[in-house]
Each structure stands twice: as structure tokens, then as C-alpha cells.
Design a protein around this motif. Sequence first.
Motif, PDB file in Angstrom:
ATOM      1  N   LYS A 213       7.553  41.683  55.011  1.00  0.00           N
ATOM      2  CA  LYS A 213       6.424  41.133  54.246  1.00  0.00           C
ATOM      3  C   LYS A 213       6.102  42.027  53.043  1.00  0.00           C
ATOM      4  CE  LYS A 213       3.176  40.658  57.244  1.00  0.00           C
ATOM      5  NZ  LYS A 213       1.827  40.288  57.737  1.00  0.00           N
ATOM      6  N   THR A 214       6.174  43.333  53.254  1.00  0.00           N
ATOM      7  CA  THR A 214       5.921  44.264  52.154  1.00  0.00           C
ATOM      8  C   THR A 214       6.986  44.124  51.066  1.00  0.00           C
ATOM      9  OG1 THR A 214       4.867  45.844  53.663  1.00  0.00           O
ATOM     10  CG2 THR A 214       5.630  46.692  51.544  1.00  0.00           C
ATOM     11  N   SER A 215       8.239  43.969  51.479  1.00  0.00           N
ATOM     12  CA  SER A 215       9.321  43.823  50.496  1.00  0.00           C
ATOM     13  C   SER A 215       9.174  42.532  49.694  1.00  0.00           C
ATOM     14  CB  SER A 215      10.686  43.858  51.196  1.00  0.00           C
ATOM     15  OG  SER A 215      10.919  42.683  51.942  1.00  0.00           O
ATOM     16  N   ILE A 216       8.706  41.470  50.345  1.00  0.00           N
ATOM     17  CA  ILE A 216       8.481  40.199  49.647  1.00  0.00           C
ATOM     18  C   ILE A 216       7.339  40.341  48.645  1.00  0.00           C
ATOM     19  CG2 ILE A 216       7.726  37.802  49.956  1.00  0.00           C
ATOM     20  CD1 ILE A 216       9.199  37.916  52.705  1.00  0.00           C
ATOM     21  N   LEU A 217       6.274  41.029  49.068  1.00  0.00           N
ATOM     22  CA  LEU A 217       5.142  41.273  48.179  1.00  0.00           C
ATOM     23  C   LEU A 217       5.583  42.051  46.935  1.00  0.00           C
ATOM     24  CD1 LEU A 217       2.092  41.357  47.500  1.00  0.00           C
ATOM     25  CD2 LEU A 217       1.941  43.407  48.945  1.00  0.00           C
ATOM     26  N   ASN A 218       6.350  43.116  47.133  1.00  0.00           N
ATOM     27  CA  ASN A 218       6.819  43.927  46.009  1.00  0.00           C
ATOM     28  C   ASN A 218       7.772  43.146  45.114  1.00  0.00           C
ATOM     29  OD1 ASN A 218       5.331  46.155  46.836  1.00  0.00           O
ATOM     30  ND2 ASN A 218       6.998  46.966  48.100  1.00  0.00           N
ATOM     31  N   PHE A 219       8.626  42.324  45.740  1.00  0.00           N
ATOM     32  CA  PHE A 219       9.568  41.497  44.987  1.00  0.00           C
ATOM     33  C   PHE A 219       8.827  40.546  44.051  1.00  0.00           C
ATOM     34  CE2 PHE A 219      11.596  37.314  44.753  1.00  0.00           C
ATOM     35  CZ  PHE A 219      12.830  37.617  44.195  1.00  0.00           C
ATOM     36  N   ILE A 220       7.822  39.883  44.585  1.00  0.00           N
ATOM     37  CA  ILE A 220       7.045  38.932  43.779  1.00  0.00           C
ATOM     38  C   ILE A 220       6.265  39.662  42.683  1.00  0.00           C
ATOM     39  CG2 ILE A 220       5.117  37.294  43.860  1.00  0.00           C
ATOM     40  CD1 ILE A 220       6.070  36.530  46.685  1.00  0.00           C
ATOM     41  N   LYS A 221       5.651  40.776  43.047  1.00  0.00           N
ATOM     42  CA  LYS A 221       4.856  41.544  42.077  1.00  0.00           C
ATOM     43  C   LYS A 221       5.716  42.043  40.921  1.00  0.00           C
ATOM     44  CE  LYS A 221       1.839  45.597  41.792  1.00  0.00           C
ATOM     45  NZ  LYS A 221       1.214  46.722  42.566  1.00  0.00           N
ATOM     46  N   ASN A 222       6.867  42.634  41.233  1.00  0.00           N
ATOM     47  CA  ASN A 222       7.730  43.206  40.199  1.00  0.00           C
ATOM     48  C   ASN A 222       8.309  42.135  39.278  1.00  0.00           C
ATOM     49  OD1 ASN A 222       7.297  45.763  41.268  1.00  0.00           O
ATOM     50  ND2 ASN A 222       9.135  45.703  42.548  1.00  0.00           N
ATOM     51  N   ASN A 223       8.721  41.014  39.857  1.00  0.00           N
ATOM     52  CA  ASN A 223       9.362  39.970  39.046  1.00  0.00           C
ATOM     53  C   ASN A 223       8.359  39.186  38.209  1.00  0.00           C
ATOM     54  OD1 ASN A 223      12.469  39.638  39.593  1.00  0.00           O
ATOM     55  ND2 ASN A 223      11.556  40.115  41.583  1.00  0.00           N
ATOM     56  N   THR A 224       7.159  38.985  38.742  1.00  0.00           N
ATOM     57  CA  THR A 224       6.154  38.254  37.958  1.00  0.00           C
ATOM     58  C   THR A 224       5.576  39.114  36.836  1.00  0.00           C
ATOM     59  OG1 THR A 224       4.501  38.836  39.642  1.00  0.00           O
ATOM     60  CG2 THR A 224       5.489  36.647  39.779  1.00  0.00           C
ATOM     61  N   GLN A 225       5.609  40.441  37.020  1.00  0.00           N
ATOM     62  CA  GLN A 225       5.183  41.318  35.933  1.00  0.00           C
ATOM     63  C   GLN A 225       6.156  41.226  34.764  1.00  0.00           C
ATOM     64  OE1 GLN A 225       4.763  45.209  37.697  1.00  0.00           O
ATOM     65  NE2 GLN A 225       2.595  44.889  38.207  1.00  0.00           N
ATOM     66  N   ALA A 226       7.454  41.114  35.092  1.00  0.00           N
ATOM     67  CA  ALA A 226       8.474  41.009  34.050  1.00  0.00           C
ATOM     68  C   ALA A 226       8.527  39.608  33.440  1.00  0.00           C
ATOM     69  CB  ALA A 226       9.841  41.380  34.631  1.00  0.00           C
ATOM     70  N   ASN A 227       8.228  38.598  34.296  1.00  0.00           N
ATOM     71  CA  ASN A 227       8.282  37.208  33.846  1.00  0.00           C
ATOM     72  C   ASN A 227       7.212  36.404  34.587  1.00  0.00           C
ATOM     73  OD1 ASN A 227       8.844  34.587  33.114  1.00  0.00           O
ATOM     74  ND2 ASN A 227      10.835  34.485  34.152  1.00  0.00           N
ATOM     75  N   PRO A 228       6.080  36.095  33.942  1.00  0.00           N
ATOM     76  CA  PRO A 228       4.982  35.379  34.612  1.00  0.00           C
ATOM     77  C   PRO A 228       5.391  34.030  35.197  1.00  0.00           C
ATOM     78  CG  PRO A 228       4.244  36.307  32.533  1.00  0.00           C
ATOM     79  CD  PRO A 228       5.733  36.490  32.562  1.00  0.00           C
ATOM     80  N   ASN A 229       6.461  33.438  34.700  1.00  0.00           N
ATOM     81  CA  ASN A 229       6.919  32.133  35.187  1.00  0.00           C
ATOM     82  C   ASN A 229       8.043  32.253  36.216  1.00  0.00           C
ATOM     83  OD1 ASN A 229       5.150  30.638  33.478  1.00  0.00           O
ATOM     84  ND2 ASN A 229       6.546  31.021  31.755  1.00  0.00           N
ATOM     85  N   PHE A 230       8.265  33.465  36.712  1.00  0.00           N
ATOM     86  CA  PHE A 230       9.413  33.701  37.611  1.00  0.00           C
ATOM     87  C   PHE A 230       9.354  32.832  38.863  1.00  0.00           C
ATOM     88  CE2 PHE A 230      11.231  35.951  41.273  1.00  0.00           C
ATOM     89  CZ  PHE A 230      12.555  36.045  40.867  1.00  0.00           C
ATOM     90  N   ILE A 231       8.199  32.809  39.539  1.00  0.00           N
ATOM     91  CA  ILE A 231       8.089  32.044  40.785  1.00  0.00           C
ATOM     92  C   ILE A 231       8.331  30.560  40.540  1.00  0.00           C
ATOM     93  CG2 ILE A 231       6.510  31.290  42.609  1.00  0.00           C
ATOM     94  CD1 ILE A 231       5.208  34.020  42.520  1.00  0.00           C
ATOM     95  N   GLN A 232       7.681  30.024  39.550  1.00  0.00           N
ATOM     96  CA  GLN A 232       7.822  28.602  39.251  1.00  0.00           C
ATOM     97  C   GLN A 232       9.263  28.235  38.913  1.00  0.00           C
ATOM     98  OE1 GLN A 232       5.194  27.254  36.150  1.00  0.00           O
ATOM     99  NE2 GLN A 232       5.837  25.119  36.288  1.00  0.00           N
ATOM    100  N   ALA A 233       9.956  29.125  38.221  1.00  0.00           N
ATOM    101  CA  ALA A 233      11.329  28.842  37.788  1.00  0.00           C
ATOM    102  C   ALA A 233      12.342  28.954  38.918  1.00  0.00           C
ATOM    103  CB  ALA A 233      11.713  29.784  36.645  1.00  0.00           C
TER     104      ALA A 233
END
Length: 336
Positions: A213-233
Amino acid sequence: MSPTILAIESSCDDTSAAVFKDGKILANIVATQAVHEKYGGVVPELASRAHEQNIIPVVSQALLTANITKSELNAVAFTRGPGLLGALLVGCSFAKSFALGLNIPIIEVNHMQAHILAHFIEEPKPQFPFLCLTVSGGHTQIVLVKNYLEMQVLGQTTDDAVGEAFDKSAKLLGLPYPGGPMLDKLAQTGNPNAYSFPVVNMPDFNFSFSGIKTSILNFIKNNTQANPNFIQAHLPDICASIQQALIQTLMKKLVLAAKETGIKEIAIAGGVSANSGLRQTMQEYANKYKWNTYIPAFQYCTDNAAMVVMTAHFKYLAGEFADQYASPDPRLRIAL
């Protein structure tokens, strides 16, 4: 003579009642609670109040559907635990009062044991002994099932349950409650190998899901900081990758338990057993390891009173009754 039993399930946010007679489930009524959706999770106090509102209509509908009168009942069963204390209290109190008024015995049921014995509602049924992977929002266990009423927990989670990991991951991705089923639906169109998440290796047959769960949280945080549309894409691929990691964590230990015990009768139970990815993986592993696998019908995976009344049937035949001093136990364990 087969008993006629009314059972009540109220361990979390579903109020359910079922009727068993002549070896069959005649009714299985479930009332869900939509009140929790805007909070993104179950609110215990609101769940208790909703149970109070639902329990009489649900029981009445179950008796009506089964075409059974109260005077025909031989016993009343209820879920004693594990679960939310307030929710359990509603079902327990109602069952004891109802049975007392009818002068018939009560039967207390362990919620996790009931999930396992849901396999005996319909064919095909596993042969004893068998291993059951019980997976839900509150529990993750590998259970050695020796007979209907004798079970041994071989391994379990040391922190969070896999169902909670599914729901928390879905919440982090912005999916609506309940998130686990939505994550599963999106994963079906995604690439499970798009992203890598750790499969934690615990001693023996135990599990741990806090790290992933921690790794997923960090993954989402790091990628959305680099690209705000990362999750949606990339949402389907993210969901598929998370789901694969969680399933592989489960299957790694299940394979180990099957090898060490030599048992090839393998079952899954609990709310997460409704997950399409887990069900498909079970079939794949069955072919690979020559297992005989058993997966309950979808309606018996999530919380329901049919599994409670099935368990109560076996306890009735064994003469295992409770008394009016029975009280809910939120941390009730499967007896060794």
C-alpha cells in the motif's frame, strides 16, 4: 429430520436474512447500505442505525419468500463476529429476542467460518480436508478445513487485509466507493505488467499488505507530481498492475501451503473471492498444479445470511447451541 432455521447476518454494512429447510436455502434477502458512499468507507455508527431500520423488513421478506411461518422455525442463528461491534449487536439482540419469543434455541456463527461453509450451499462441494483462502475487507487467511466444524488457521495477514488494500488503492486513484469492484472492472482492460509493485515475502504462510500500500501511494504521488494527468491517462494499466501484485501475494502463499500439506482440494471464500482476476488466476493455477478448485457463486462471496444459515445447519446437527448470555465478539477467531 432437517431443521428449519432463520439466520441473520449483520457484521458490517449489509443486513441479510436467510431461511433453510429440507436441506435447501429457501430465501436469502440482502439489504445494502448506500449511506456510506459519500464517506468513502463504512461509518460504524451509521451502519448500526441502518441495520436497525432494515432488520425487521429483511427478516419479514425472508420468511415471506420462503413461505415459512415463525411457528415452523426450529432455531434462529446470528453472526456473533468478527465484525463491527454495533452492527453485530443489532443482529445478535434481534436473534435472541426473536428466539426467546418463539421458545426455540439460538445458534451463534463465526462470520469467517460461514464464508468457508458457503461452499456447501451448491455443487460442486470440496472434499475434506481442503485448504481455503479466505479473503475479505477485514481478513486474509489460509485455513485448513478438516470437517464442517473443525478448522485451523495456517497463516494470516500480520497487518492489513487484502480487501482493504484493494479499497485503499482504489481510493488513492480517485475511484468511487466501494473501490475494490471498480478497480477490478478497470483492470480487465489494462496491462498487468505495465507497472511493478512489490510482492512481500513473509515467514511461513503469513501475509503483509502494508508495504505494498505504501509503494502504491508513493507511485501515485511521484507520477502525478511529474504529470498531473498520469492517473487518468493510464488508469486501466495501473489498476491491472496493482491487482496482479495483490493476487500474486495471495497465490504465492497458497501454493506453498498446498505443497507443504499435500492437499489439492483448494477453495477461496470471502468478498474478495468475487474478484475476476483472482477467480481467473485460481483456474490457471488449478491447471498448473492439478488442483481441484472451488469458488462460490458470486451471491455467496459477499456478506449474506445464506452462508450463516448453512453453518447453523451443521451446528444444529452437532447440538452446538448458544444461550441468552451470548454477546457479539468483534475479534472472534476460528477455533483451532
